[in-house]
Design an enzyme around this catalytic site. Structure first.
Site, PDB file in Angstrom:
ATOM      1  N   GLY A 144     -29.684  24.529 -13.413  1.00  0.00           N
ATOM      2  CA  GLY A 144     -29.212  25.578 -12.106  1.00  0.00           C
ATOM      3  C   GLY A 144     -28.603  24.649 -11.038  1.00  0.00           C
ATOM      4  N   CYS A 246     -14.099  26.249  -7.498  1.00  0.00           N
ATOM      5  CA  CYS A 246     -14.276  27.479  -7.584  1.00  0.00           C
ATOM      6  C   CYS A 246     -15.307  28.206  -6.669  1.00  0.00           C
ATOM      7  CB  CYS A 246     -14.336  28.236  -9.053  1.00  0.00           C
ATOM      8  SG  CYS A 246     -13.290  27.587 -10.398  1.00  0.00           S
ATOM      9  N   GLU A 371     -24.663  30.527  -6.119  1.00  0.00           N
ATOM     10  CA  GLU A 371     -23.766  29.852  -5.829  1.00  0.00           C
ATOM     11  C   GLU A 371     -24.356  28.740  -4.627  1.00  0.00           C
ATOM     12  OE1 GLU A 371     -20.390  31.092  -5.628  1.00  0.00           O
ATOM     13  OE2 GLU A 371     -20.215  32.965  -6.121  1.00  0.00           O
TER      14      GLU A 371
END
Ligand code: TGC
Ligand code: FAD
Length: 392
Positions: A144, A246, A371
């Protein structure tokens, strides 16, 4: 939910820093949220269902790819306009903002920034109009915070590659038409691939049982010997900087978005404190309530100025990833604190769906993790100011 009586706080006349066009965009999205999102969102969140009917409206409001050039179907707008859109959508619900963030910053942006002209023309207009929806696969069950150790991989097989592996916690995966997937080639180099629904061996099981972002669909991406045509590989980027680039776009939008959730909680708490009578007077008259409200508006005002300044730097192409991390982390932190204090001010009513507080608070528990977690962003700031890397 009770009627949406939201009025945005603006203690320092930050509006004066916005152009007329930016204010118009914000007000238009706000009106759309009041009309289309607020009346239905509580029910969808309670049912743990994504309100798919909002896709068309989000596209019509220009919320999919606001900064992508018009020739590809985007809005061709500046970053402050993009931020204001995310602020207004997340004022309605973080899950709805997630859908817009993923579509614009995590699917359209990599195709625009790293894709071939043929890929841009094939995918971007349909993604901008909402005809196709996308998702972004970076996180894996065992990787993660540290995506560079990902194991999802692809092997050369002539005119196509064969993709294997799995991604987890993927927003919009259960209904996405395409997925931008980050995987390693045979040399261990990370590349981006556009995987289309219907490709044999590609499945997207939904994740159930979430107490947070309940109005957003989350799922997995499973690749079992999926044959992906080579023309679906993003040609113009390699390495982790592809997906992280991104994320910079999306994290910037979240910095504005979480502030929207904070402002909604403050607005609701302020109104409730003026209307709720205890001991013969409005609870807003008690010093302890005023302390809560005064601290909320102080933090909101500081965050408004911070994201606006970051937007200026983004427009000038001068914002650094570490500056974006600071803003994302700060906005989510103040939003969570404000949601918790606002819930106290609402007393028992604060735990019900009559008010948006509890939904925002639960949503923000995802926003503080996805994020990049709260602590990962703190370590990015720590690395930036000391020059010392705590990750390695
Ligand atoms: P590191 O060696 O630091 O960097 C590798 C390369 O990437 C460059 N870079 C960036 N580029 C653009 N934007 C950024 N934010 C960047 N951060 C780093 C860097 O310059 C380097 O370039 P180059 O040319 O030298 O190769 O990489 P690392 O492996 O040490 O990792 C650093 C770390 C831990 C900060 C990074 O991995 C990280 O940010 N981890 C958090 C993972 C994360 O945020 N995952 C998000 C998954 S997507 C998601 O959550 C979507 S939710 C969507 C929704 O519903 O709204
Ligand atoms: P871990 O990385 O296992 O972290 C667990 C804890 O350890 C955290 O507190 C973390 O801060 C801490 N930790 C880890 N490393 C360090 C360190 N070096 N120092 C100090 N503390 C550390 N991902 C996608 O790719 N696409 C999506 O669309 C997407 N959508 C999501 C939607 C939801 C609702 C959620 C909850 C997640 C989503 N994610 C998505 C995944 C998200 O980005 C990850 O959950 C996040 O990056 C953290 O990874 P993890 O959950 O594996 O936690």
């Amino acid at each position: 939910m009770a009627t949406d009586r939201y009025q945005q706080p603006d203690y320092y006349q930050v509006d004066e820093l916005l152009t007329d066009e930016q204010k118009l965009i914000r007000d238009t999205v706000r009106a759309w949220v009041k009309k289309e999102v607020s009346p239905i969102i509580e029910e969808y969140a309670q049912r743990a269902e994504f309100p798919k009917q909002l896709i068309k409206g989000l596209a019509e409001q220009g919320c999919f790819g606001p900064t992508i050039p018009v020739e590809y179907g985007g809005g061709g707008l500046d970053h402050i306009s993009y931020g204001l859109m995310m602020q207004e959508i997340e004022r309605g619900d973080s899950g709805v903002r997630s859908t817009a963030s993923v579509q614009g910053s995590l699917v359209m942006y990599p195709i625009y920034a790293y894709g071939s002209e043929a890929q841009r023309k094939k995918y971007l207009p349909k993604l901008a109009s909402g005809e196709w929806m996308g998702c972004f696969g970076l996180t894996e069950p065992d990787h993660g915070s540290n995506p560079s150790d990902m194991i999802t991989n692809f092997k050369d097989a002539g005119d196509h590659v064969v993709l294997n592996g799995a991604k987890m916690w993927i927003s919009n995966s259960p209904f996405a038409d395409i997925a931008v997937v980050w995987a390693k080639d045979e040399a261990g180099v990370i590349k981006g691939l556009i995987v289309e629904r219907g490709m044999k061996g590609f499945t997207t099981p939904e994740t159930h049982g979430k107490w947070s972002l309940r109005a957003s669909a989350t799922g997995e991406l499973v690749f079992d010997n999926v044959q992906v045509p080579k023309e679906n590989i993003l040609p113009n980027v390699k390495g982790l900087k592809g997906p992280l680039g991104c994320l910079s776009k999306a994290r910037y939008g979240i910095a504005w978005g979480a502030l929207g959730a904070a402002m909604d909680c403050y607005d609701s708490a302020l109104r409730y404190s003026q209307e709720r009578i205890q001991f013969g007077r409005p609870i807003g008259g008690f010093q302890l309530t005023q302390k809560k409200l005064a601290e909320m508006i102080t933090e909101i005002t500081k965050a408004q100025l911070l994201v606006w300044r970051l937007g200026v730097l983004m427009n000038e192409d001068r914002a650094t990833p570490a500056q974006i991390s600071m803003a994302k982390r700060n906005s989510v932190e103040i939003a969570l604190n404000i949601a918790r204090e606002a819930r106290q001010i609402h007393g028992g009513m604060g735990i019900t769906g009559e008010y948006p507080i509890m939904r925002h608070m639960m949503n923000l528990e995802s926003v503080v993790t996805y994020e990049g977690t709260h602590d990962i962003h703190l370590l990015i700031t720590g690395m930036d100011v000391t020059g010392l890397n705590a990750f390695k």
